[in-house]
Design a protein around this motif. Structure first.
Motif: not given
Length: 227
Positions: A90, A92, A145, A177
């Motif tokens: 992932e 970001t 994300w 996040r």
């Protein structure tokens, strides 16, 4: 900071969101003068230097923080964002990004292209963007994300393209996040969920669409704001 267009565009961009108010906008490389409660901020981003000057009129002190963004493995392109790996497989993107950044990352190609091509513009949103294409700005917070961002943001750019709405009027800000980005912008603008699309006109917030909006369809809510 790039609040209106690509670096060096020479355009200023003023914001007014509740108590977070930009008092003046200098048309020079995105320099912004603003007032946040009792504090005044000057935010300046050049290709190699990102400077924040915080002047507190209440406590009579001046704090100057200068972070020079030089080329490195984690700070890339126009030195406005960094790429983090918060979870396996992932990416970001945190900071000021753009449509070109998203389309240029091959790991985003599948979700971006599919959602962009599948979108059919909602008429009210299309008409609103066409009618206001020279008078409004879109300030958009996203999480690369985030599945909602992956679904909505390509559709937003398909909508702006159909309306002839310039990408220079769309400022894309990536958050991590924890919903944080550079310079506490997310906290200052009360960003709690992504994507959040803020419609600005003459320096004032006209409204915002958080995730899918109150109607459950982001473009329907956007059309209501722009009508």
């Amino acid at each position: 900071m790039q609040y209106n267009s690509v670096p060096g565009s020479g355009k200023g961009f003023a914001l007014q969101v509740s108590s977070f108010r930009f008092m003046r906008s200098i048309p020079w490389r995105g320099v912004l003068f603003c007032n946040f409660n009792t504090r005044s901020f000057i935010i300046c981003l050049r290709p190699f230097t990102f400077a924040i000057y915080l002047v507190s009129t209440m406590k009579k002190f001046t704090f100057i923080f200068i972070l020079t963004l030089l080329s490195s493995a984690t700070l890339v392109a126009q030195h406005q964002y960094e790429v983090l790996v918060e979870r396996p497989n992932e990416k970001t993107y945190k900071g000021i990004i753009s449509r070109e950044v998203l389309t240029g990352d091959t790991s985003f190609a599948k979700w971006y292209a599919a959602n962009y091509k599948a979108y059919i513009p909602q008429q009210a949103a299309l008409d609103g963007l066409m009618k206001n294409k020279d008078s409004v700005e879109l300030l958009v917070f996203i999480g690369t994300w985030c599945e909602d961002s992956q679904f909505i943001i390509p559709k937003l750019f398909a909508l702006t393209a159909a309306a002839g709405f310039s990408n220079n009027r769309v400022t894309l800000i990536g958050v991590d996040r924890e919903k944080k980005t550079f310079s506490h912008l997310a906290e200052a603008l009360n960003i709690t969920n992504v994507p959040t699309i803020i419609v600005m006109k003459k320096g004032k917030e006209q409204g915002r669409v958080v995730e899918y909006g109150k109607s459950g369809t982001f473009d329907k809510d956007l059309g209501e704001i722009l009508k």
